[in-house]
Design a protein around this motif. Structure first.
Motif, PDB file in Angstrom:
ATOM      1  N   PRO A 480     -11.102   6.256   4.679  1.00  0.00           N
ATOM      2  CA  PRO A 480     -11.634   7.533   5.187  1.00  0.00           C
ATOM      3  C   PRO A 480     -13.128   7.679   4.916  1.00  0.00           C
ATOM      4  N   GLY A 481     -13.871   8.021   5.991  1.00  0.00           N
ATOM      5  CA  GLY A 481     -15.284   8.331   5.852  1.00  0.00           C
ATOM      6  C   GLY A 481     -16.194   7.149   5.621  1.00  0.00           C
ATOM      7  N   ARG A 482     -15.674   5.916   5.759  1.00  0.00           N
ATOM      8  CA  ARG A 482     -16.505   4.730   5.522  1.00  0.00           C
ATOM      9  C   ARG A 482     -16.455   3.817   6.739  1.00  0.00           C
ATOM     10  N   TYR A 483     -17.621   3.305   7.128  1.00  0.00           N
ATOM     11  CA  TYR A 483     -17.757   2.472   8.322  1.00  0.00           C
ATOM     12  C   TYR A 483     -17.769   1.005   7.906  1.00  0.00           C
ATOM     13  N   LYS A 484     -16.760   0.248   8.370  1.00  0.00           N
ATOM     14  CA  LYS A 484     -16.639  -1.172   8.042  1.00  0.00           C
ATOM     15  C   LYS A 484     -16.819  -1.429   6.537  1.00  0.00           C
ATOM     16  N   PRO A 485     -16.015  -0.800   5.714  1.00  0.00           N
ATOM     17  CA  PRO A 485     -16.204  -0.942   4.266  1.00  0.00           C
ATOM     18  C   PRO A 485     -15.992  -2.362   3.752  1.00  0.00           C
ATOM     19  N   LEU A 486     -15.220  -3.174   4.483  1.00  0.00           N
ATOM     20  CA  LEU A 486     -14.975  -4.540   4.021  1.00  0.00           C
ATOM     21  C   LEU A 486     -16.262  -5.347   3.950  1.00  0.00           C
ATOM     22  N   LEU A 487     -17.198  -5.102   4.856  1.00  0.00           N
ATOM     23  CA  LEU A 487     -18.410  -5.916   4.888  1.00  0.00           C
ATOM     24  C   LEU A 487     -19.233  -5.756   3.615  1.00  0.00           C
ATOM     25  N   ALA A 488     -19.412  -4.528   3.154  1.00  0.00           N
ATOM     26  CA  ALA A 488     -20.210  -4.298   1.941  1.00  0.00           C
ATOM     27  C   ALA A 488     -19.542  -4.923   0.722  1.00  0.00           C
ATOM     28  N   LEU A 489     -18.206  -4.890   0.672  1.00  0.00           N
ATOM     29  CA  LEU A 489     -17.501  -5.517  -0.444  1.00  0.00           C
ATOM     30  C   LEU A 489     -17.552  -7.042  -0.348  1.00  0.00           C
ATOM     31  N   ALA A 490     -17.450  -7.546   0.877  1.00  0.00           N
ATOM     32  CA  ALA A 490     -17.427  -8.999   1.073  1.00  0.00           C
ATOM     33  C   ALA A 490     -18.787  -9.626   0.808  1.00  0.00           C
ATOM     34  N   ARG A 491     -19.860  -8.904   1.149  1.00  0.00           N
ATOM     35  CA  ARG A 491     -21.210  -9.436   0.966  1.00  0.00           C
ATOM     36  C   ARG A 491     -22.059  -8.398   0.232  1.00  0.00           C
ATOM     37  N   PRO A 492     -21.875  -8.259  -1.081  1.00  0.00           N
ATOM     38  CA  PRO A 492     -22.675  -7.293  -1.844  1.00  0.00           C
ATOM     39  C   PRO A 492     -24.154  -7.642  -1.881  1.00  0.00           C
TER      40      PRO A 492
END
Length: 582
Positions: A480-492
């Motif tokens: 909720p409320g986050r855009y493509k959250p996987l990308l930021a976690l995958a590539r910090p």
């Protein structure tokens, strides 16, 4: 570059074809043939596995571990033959960029990676029923085994073809969600993406060309590629482009040191401003944007053997709101309710109707929804237009473009799909529908991109990236409320000003500009449509929808309108075999 196609089974060898290890292909095609004992593997496309890895994979596949056929990095076709067991296994990639088709020719099963080849040999014409259903229902995802050619079946992405003892069957080889959280799965996804991008970039030559739209996906690809080679980045610009996208593209180019070209854009690049000379393998939206591509792609022409794009990132990095229905289906009610409540808060609406729609879709399931959708089409009514959440098969205004014959045809197709496919997890269904749509569109657009002098590659849709992302369930990949959250976690390691972006522009202004400027020409396309000539769709209804879109009346179904126009143009351009049947 030699066009690669493979064929086997009882297929008649096309003129000039060459046979290697039981597989027909054009002369000069680049293939890898690996033999180990009685097992032979033929690989075409972009496979990152070495010969030993291919041999081990082929032995596992021959022994019945069919899921291994898509386990190597890259995007490729593989045909494995075991001379002892008399078994052949053939597969494309997970996303469907390397498709596989089958047909019966009277002597047995034929398979090929080129649907047109089979259609020409069998004297088959286009599947007008499927094309009309795609326009009316908004997607061909409910019929994943049908191709656009009558009598030529598709092996959907994520499935393999097994031929043994004179019998052919398809087997499911999809990577499935395994319970991992987004946090625990992100490192594997990030590593797979970096490997895919940098392998393409590092082997492209002294430099590589790339799209840089200003969105998260293409920007990430350019950042990854620039770490191993100089990048020539191209961006669509001008007055009809999204200003924030253009600004971010310039920022990414400065950050990476890329040679950056921003096109002039403008009305001359609007949709339908000149139809392409090349004909795609199937109707695809890239037809409408041919002038846009001609505007921004020229600096990339001839730079490198491949052109990097961020296509497909939307699919693997995030799920649609089908994820909420998936959560409810799997008993994760609290998480589903929390997501719905957050969505309601953000759009300033009551959560009750949203939650009831999600709960109903989860409880009733796909067979019920397809049965109701079929009834709605038959009656010329709307169905499933929920309050802002995903539904199994929404039926809207485009279904009213169907004639009586068309309604009966499409209704029967929907009803049959509901009964044969059955109940499925909503999140997985939508993930794979979107994945196959994107992969198929990239394959079908290849002749159009060749006209512009580029060969696009899509690291987000390589097998290892797809597998790493889709092992994280749909409910995990949407937060909720986050855009493509996987990308930021995958590539910090991505810069915060990029990973924190919460939106992406679109090309709707170009579509409206093109519809207005080419109104008369598009009405002529409607008049000449094979879909109306076949009695499946009503030309007057489509004319009215086109006029409403041009004049800004109501909320016109722009996607369906584009689909109808492009499909009609494609049907007017293809070569139909003499004596073919619908």
């Amino acid at each position: 570059m030699t066009t690669v196609w493979l064929a086997g089974g009882t297929v008649e060898a096309p003129a000039g074809a060459v046979r290697t290890s039981g597989v027909w292909h054009p002369p000069g095609a680049v293939l890898r043939v690996v033999e180990r004992g009685a097992v032979t593997a033929v690989v075409a496309g972009m496979c990152r596995g070495g010969d030993d890895a291919i041999a081990r994979t082929a032995e596992a596949v021959a022994g019945g571990r069919y899921g291994e056929v898509c386990a190597l990095g890259g995007s490729y076709w593989m045909a494995v033959h075991d001379a002892v067991r008399g078994r052949t296994v053939v597969s494309g990639d997970l996303a469907g960029m390397r498709p596989l088709f089958t047909a019966q020719n009277g002597r047995g099963m034929v398979w090929a990676t080129d649907a047109e080849l089979l259609a020409a040999q069998l004297g088959r014409g286009p599947d007008l029923d499927l094309l009309a259903a795609t326009v009316a229902a908004g997607s061909a995802s409910h019929w994943p085994h049908r191709s656009v050619w009558t009598g030529v079946d598709r092996v959907p992405g994520g499935y393999a073809l097994v031929l043994e003892d004179g019998v052919a069957r398809t087997v499911d080889v999809r990577p499935r969600p395994d319970g991992r959280s987004m946090e625990s799965g992100a490192p594997e996804a990030g590593a797979a993406l970096w490997t895919a991008v940098q392998d393409y970039a590092g082997t492209a030559g002294p430099r590589v060309s790339a799209d840089l739209s200003g969105g998260l996906d293409s920007s990430t690809v350019v950042i990854a590629a620039s770490a191993v080679t100089p990048v020539v980045a191209v961006t669509y610009g001008g007055p009809l482009a999204d200003g924030e996208d253009t600004r971010l593209a310039r920022q990414v180019a400065a950050y990476t040191g890329a040679e950056h070209h921003v096109s002039a854009g403008g009305a001359a690049s609007a949709h339908y401003t000149g139809w392409p000379r090349a004909v795609p393998h199937a109707p695809v939206l890239t037809v409408a944007s041919s002038a846009l591509d001609a505007d921004y792609l020229p600096p990339a022409r001839g730079v490198s053997p491949v052109h990097l794009t961020g296509h497909g990132g939307d699919v693997v990095l995030e799920s649609s709101t089908a994820a909420w229905i998936s959560l409810a289906q799997n008993g994760r009610t609290r998480q589903a309710k929390a997501a719905v409540a957050e969505r309601a808060r953000r759009v300033n609406t009551a959560p009750g109707p949203l939650w009831r729609a999600v709960k109903e879709a989860a409880r009733r399931g796909r067979p019920y929804a397809l049965e109701r959708a079929a009834e709605a089409v038959a009656a010329g009514q709307a169905y499933g237009d929920g309050p802002g959440v995903w539904t199994w098969c929404p039926i809207g205004a485009p279904a009213r473009w169907l004639t009586g014959h068309g309604r009966r045809t499409v209704a029967a197709m929907l009803d049959a799909s509901g009964r044969t496919v059955g109940d499925v997890d909503a999140g997985e269904w939508e993930d794979w529908a979107a994945l196959r749509y994107n992969g198929g569109a990239l394959h079908d657009s290849a002749p159009l991109y060749a006209e512009h002098g580029i060969v696009p590659v899509t690291p987000f849709l390589d097998n290892e990236v797809v597998a790493a992302c889709l092992r994280i369930g749909a409910g995990e990949r949407r937060r909720p409320g986050r855009y493509k959250p996987l990308l930021a976690l995958a590539r910090p390691d991505l810069p915060g000003w990029l990973a924190g972006r919460q939106s992406k522009g679109n090309f709707t202004p170009l579509l409206y500009e093109g519809l207005r400027a080419h109104r008369r020409e598009l009405h002529a396309v409607v008049d000449a449509s094979a879909l109306t000539a076949a009695g499946l769709m009503d030309a007057d209804a489509v004319h009215a929808a086109l006029d409403a879109a041009v004049e800004g009346v109501g909320r016109p179904p722009l996607g369906a309108l584009e689909s109808f126009l492009i499909t009609s143009w494609w049907l007017s351009r293809i070569t139909v075999p003499a004596g073919s049947a619908r």
